[in-house]
Design a protein around this motif. Structure first.
Motif, PDB file in Angstrom:
ATOM      1  N   CYS A   1       0.856  -1.191   0.000  1.00 25.62           N
ATOM      2  CA  CYS A   1       0.000   0.000   0.000  1.00 25.62           C
ATOM      3  C   CYS A   1       0.890   1.238   0.000  1.00 25.62           C
ATOM      4  CB  CYS A   1      -0.898   0.033   1.233  1.00 25.62           C
ATOM      5  SG  CYS A   1      -2.129  -1.276   1.315  1.00 25.62           S
TER       6      CYS A   1
ATOM      7  N   TRP B   1       1.572   5.512  -1.910  1.00 26.39           N
ATOM      8  CA  TRP B   1       1.263   6.605  -2.826  1.00 26.39           C
ATOM      9  C   TRP B   1       2.035   6.414  -4.126  1.00 26.39           C
ATOM     10  CZ3 TRP B   1       1.561   7.051   2.360  1.00 26.39           C
ATOM     11  CH2 TRP B   1       0.544   7.754   3.020  1.00 26.39           C
TER      12      TRP B   1
ATOM     13  N   ARG C   1       4.564   7.589 -12.332  1.00 27.30           N
ATOM     14  CA  ARG C   1       3.958   6.625 -13.250  1.00 27.30           C
ATOM     15  C   ARG C   1       4.574   6.817 -14.629  1.00 27.30           C
ATOM     16  NH1 ARG C   1       0.498   7.088 -17.268  1.00 27.30           N
ATOM     17  NH2 ARG C   1      -0.922   5.392 -17.837  1.00 27.30           N
TER      18      ARG C   1
ATOM     19  N   VAL D   1      -7.158  -0.041 -15.066  1.00 20.63           N
ATOM     20  CA  VAL D   1      -7.127   0.787 -13.844  1.00 20.63           C
ATOM     21  C   VAL D   1      -5.800   1.518 -13.748  1.00 20.63           C
ATOM     22  CG1 VAL D   1      -7.216   0.748 -11.316  1.00 20.63           C
ATOM     23  CG2 VAL D   1      -8.714  -0.756 -12.652  1.00 20.63           C
TER      24      VAL D   1
ATOM     25  N   GLN E   1      -5.377   4.816 -15.457  1.00 18.80           N
ATOM     26  CA  GLN E   1      -6.049   5.987 -14.891  1.00 18.80           C
ATOM     27  C   GLN E   1      -5.284   6.584 -13.702  1.00 18.80           C
ATOM     28  OE1 GLN E   1      -8.699   6.903 -16.720  1.00 18.80           O
ATOM     29  NE2 GLN E   1      -8.227   5.044 -17.897  1.00 18.80           N
ATOM     30  N   VAL E   2      -4.297   5.853 -13.247  1.00 19.25           N
ATOM     31  CA  VAL E   2      -3.567   6.272 -12.039  1.00 19.25           C
ATOM     32  C   VAL E   2      -2.667   7.465 -12.342  1.00 19.25           C
ATOM     33  CG1 VAL E   2      -1.710   5.549 -10.493  1.00 19.25           C
ATOM     34  CG2 VAL E   2      -3.672   4.053 -10.878  1.00 19.25           C
TER      35      VAL E   2
ATOM     36  N   PHE F   1      -1.906   9.243  -6.159  1.00 18.62           N
ATOM     37  CA  PHE F   1      -3.025   8.333  -5.895  1.00 18.62           C
ATOM     38  C   PHE F   1      -2.584   7.355  -4.810  1.00 18.62           C
ATOM     39  CE2 PHE F   1      -6.231   8.177  -9.628  1.00 18.62           C
ATOM     40  CZ  PHE F   1      -6.142   9.549  -9.812  1.00 18.62           C
TER      41      PHE F   1
ATOM     42  N   LEU G   1      -2.807   3.620  -3.498  1.00 17.18           N
ATOM     43  CA  LEU G   1      -3.087   2.315  -4.107  1.00 17.18           C
ATOM     44  C   LEU G   1      -2.846   1.168  -3.132  1.00 17.18           C
ATOM     45  CD1 LEU G   1      -1.218   2.687  -7.548  1.00 17.18           C
ATOM     46  CD2 LEU G   1      -3.539   3.459  -6.953  1.00 17.18           C
TER      47      LEU G   1
ATOM     48  N   GLU H   1      -6.034  -1.850  -6.581  1.00 24.34           N
ATOM     49  CA  GLU H   1      -7.201  -1.146  -6.026  1.00 24.34           C
ATOM     50  C   GLU H   1      -6.806   0.293  -5.741  1.00 24.34           C
ATOM     51  OE1 GLU H   1     -10.172  -1.288  -2.110  1.00 24.34           O
ATOM     52  OE2 GLU H   1      -8.554  -2.766  -2.351  1.00 24.34           O
ATOM     53  N   VAL H   2      -7.593   1.225  -6.283  1.00 22.94           N
ATOM     54  CA  VAL H   2      -7.377   2.637  -5.979  1.00 22.94           C
ATOM     55  C   VAL H   2      -8.098   2.945  -4.664  1.00 22.94           C
ATOM     56  CG1 VAL H   2      -7.739   5.012  -6.726  1.00 22.94           C
ATOM     57  CG2 VAL H   2      -7.139   3.258  -8.411  1.00 22.94           C
TER      58      VAL H   2
ATOM     59  N   ASN I   1      -7.717   5.739  -2.954  1.00 21.46           N
ATOM     60  CA  ASN I   1      -8.131   7.140  -2.997  1.00 21.46           C
ATOM     61  C   ASN I   1      -7.421   7.827  -4.151  1.00 21.46           C
ATOM     62  OD1 ASN I   1      -9.381   9.533  -2.316  1.00 21.46           O
ATOM     63  ND2 ASN I   1      -8.767   9.452  -0.161  1.00 21.46           N
ATOM     64  N   ALA I   2      -8.200   8.565  -4.945  1.00 23.45           N
ATOM     65  CA  ALA I   2      -7.605   9.361  -6.013  1.00 23.45           C
ATOM     66  C   ALA I   2      -7.054  10.656  -5.425  1.00 23.45           C
ATOM     67  CB  ALA I   2      -8.636   9.666  -7.085  1.00 23.45           C
TER      68      ALA I   2
END
Length: 593
Positions: free
Chosen positions: A21, A23, A27, A59, A62-63, A67, A69, A100-101, A103-104
């Motif tokens: 998990c 931030w 990317r 998915v 879109q990151v 974000f 994750l 799994e996102v 939180n954006a």
């Protein structure tokens, strides 16, 4: 939610499945393969997403940066030629199988690797700023420091105790932060400038050894090493003298440096009298890493006709001193002018100098606009006393001793840094034998150099009253690389001596009883000899982290104007709250009114 921290996944986990998990630090899309550097407080892990897993890949497309994750995947070795030896995780990557996102994130207000972001912006978005690896490491360093300090003091039998945050306003030097009382209309609490009086009463209460890491509050003008609220390691001991207090706290700081930095400090720390520190360095917190010292010339200049020097030399409060800069003859006129402007900030009205080009040639080998005002024997004595040689430059300070000490002392530090003279390492020092009082010529009264509860070196109140201007105190400061990191003293433990100290400070019996009656009463109830010290925790961590300001080692500091951009404090309160406290805001007069 996770099986491992991002920065701790290594080759030990090859071919195993992990869940991470964090931030999105960065990317990258490389020819249809998406790379995400996932960051948590332990570091980075590289995650790879292949288009073979279409749903997960969609998915990942879109990151964006920052974000939050949750990623599950299999650890594999990075392809040859793509390893990163700078990272603990640089030999592996994680092939993402689930994404799994959590939180954006909006586009961040600044990039975490941008070094040109203003402090106001950093503090407004402090929760983003704290994600930077540098800030993470500084706050972890701070935690290691406090853990080491607590461990040592616990092992030495100290009790970790709390003292009140809402207390009585007492004149201790700075302005108090006041808190109105709803239940006692018209009366106010004050936030403590320090736990000074309470820790003394703990000693009177038989606690013997106390410490706490506590918040202190002072409403004063700010600078790099000051904040309206700051953290202090507070220590007090009963039945001790100054040698016992200093010895224990040397061991405390040595143990902390050993634990946190793996550095061995000197044993014992050197000690220097206040008078010697001022004579040699113009400062009671000299940076011993800088090999420059003052040379006193006051006696040489009393008979010269040059009033710029003879005036201060014949003034009981004046001083003439020199500061020799080895190889300083290479300084240009512009550089000397810049230093002249610099000392002007400290009250100096100029900066005389002599360049020593060729010492063997006598006056012909010297260069200076003041040579024509100085007899040759005096010039020769200056050169001998300062130890000047070819290529050196001698700066002069001549004024009130306070101005000379402050201006030349600041110049000494500036030259040390500008000329690359600062030696590496850590140079601790105890400064001792402070004056008990200092005279304020504007207010024409004495002030306590430390605080009113510091014990004088003399044991008799009448001896203190007889010559307060020359009385020394039982105070001591710990200095580290030119920064005062701790200060303390043996305290007054007899009521008659405390009343004498108050009296010399212009605090009459009525005022003393009104403001300090609880302390004076406590001193009549069997107060033991006691003493202690307080360390500025923020300053200590600032030095260890090599940071420029204590704001850089505090999680949520205030700005230079004592404001918090994050919470927009201080802020107005409602009329209803003011009425409940019996307060009313007086309108400010219009500009020019």
């Amino acid at each position: 939610m996770r099986t491992h921290f991002c920065g701790l996944v290594t080759e030990k986990e090859l071919d195993s499945e992990v869940t991470l998990c964090g931030w999105v630090n960065r990317r990258r899309d490389h020819g249809g393969v998406i790379f995400i550097d996932l960051r948590d407080h332990e570091g980075l892990a590289q995650i790879v997403f292949d288009p073979d897993r279409a749903e997960v890949f969609r998915v990942a497309e879109q990151v964006r940066n920052e974000f939050v994750l949750r990623v599950t995947g299999r650890v594999r070795r990075r392809p040859e030629g793509t390893t990163n030896p700078e990272l603990r995780t640089g030999a592996i990557e994680v092939l993402g199988t689930e994404l799994e996102v959590l939180n954006a994130s909006r586009t961040p207000p600044f990039q975490l690797d941008d070094e040109d972001v203003g402090e106001e912006t950093r503090l407004r978005y402090r929760y983003v700023d704290l994600r930077r690896p540098l800030m993470q490491e500084r706050l972890r360093l701070r935690a290691r420091v406090t853990r080491s300090l607590r461990r040592f003091l616990d092992d030495q039998g100290f009790l970790d105790m709390e003292t009140p945050m809402l207390t009585r306003a007492t004149p201790e030097g700075a302005r108090d932060y006041l808190v109105p009382s709803r239940t006692h209309p018209g009366s106010f609490f004050a936030l403590p400038q320090s736990p000074q009086l309470f820790k003394q009463m703990l000693m009177i209460g038989g606690m013997d050894r106390y410490y706490q890491i506590t918040r202190c509050f002072r409403d004063e003008d700010l600078r790099a090493d000051r904040q309206p609220e700051f953290t202090q390691l507070d220590i007090e001991m009963a039945f001790v003298d100054e040698n016992e207090v200093m010895s224990l706290n040397e061991r405390l700081i040595r143990a902390m440096f050993r634990d946190v930095l793996g550095v061995e400090l000197p044993d014992p720390f050197p000690r220097m009298a206040y008078a010697e520190a001022m004579a040699r360095f113009g400062s009671d917190k000299p940076d011993l890493r800088i090999p420059l010292e003052f040379t006193d010339l006051t006696d040489l200049m009393r008979e010269v006709e040059f009033k710029v020097f003879s005036g201060p030399a014949n003034d009981p409060e004046g001083r003439v001193a020199a500061l020799r800069l080895p190889a300083g003859g290479a300084l240009s006129r512009k550089e000397i002018d810049d230093y002249t402007h610099f000392v002007g900030r400290y009250g100096a009205r100029g900066l005389a100098y002599i360049k020593v080009n060729r010492l063997a040639e006598g006056p012909a080998g010297l260069q200076s606009p003041i040579l024509k005002f100085l007899p040759e024997p005096v010039t020769r004595a200056v050169l001998e006393r300062t130890g000047a040689g070819d290529g050196d430059l001698i700066f002069f300070g001549a004024d009130k001793a306070t101005v000379v000490n402050e201006s030349l002392g600041a110049l000494r530090v500036r030259l040390g840094h500008d000329r690359g003279l600062v030696e590496a390492g850590w140079r601790p020092l105890w400064v001792v034998d402070f004056p008990m009082f200092e005279w304020d010529p504007r207010e024409k009264r004495l002030f306590a150099l430390h605080h009113p509860f510091t014990a004088p070196a003399v044991m008799d109140p009448e001896a203190l009253r007889a010559d307060p201007h020359k009385s020394l105190s039982r105070a001591y400061d710990m200095v580290l690389n030119g920064t005062e990191v701790g200060g303390g003293s043996i305290r007054i433990h007899r009521p008659e001596m405390q009343r004498a100290a108050f009296e010399l400070l212009g605090i009459g019996q009525k005022e003393a009883t009104e403001k300090f009656g609880f302390l004076l009463e406590a001193l009549t109830q069997g107060a033991p000899p006691h003493g202690g010290i307080a360390f500025g925790l923020d300053r200590l961590v600032m030095l260890l982290a090599d940071a420029a300001s204590i704001r850089d080692v505090m999680a949520f500091p205030k700005t230079q104007s004592a404001a918090c951009p994050l919470t927009e404090a201080p802020a107005p309160v409602s009329d209803a709250q003011l009425r409940e406290l019996g307060l009313r805001i007086r309108p400010q007069p219009a500009a020019g009114g």
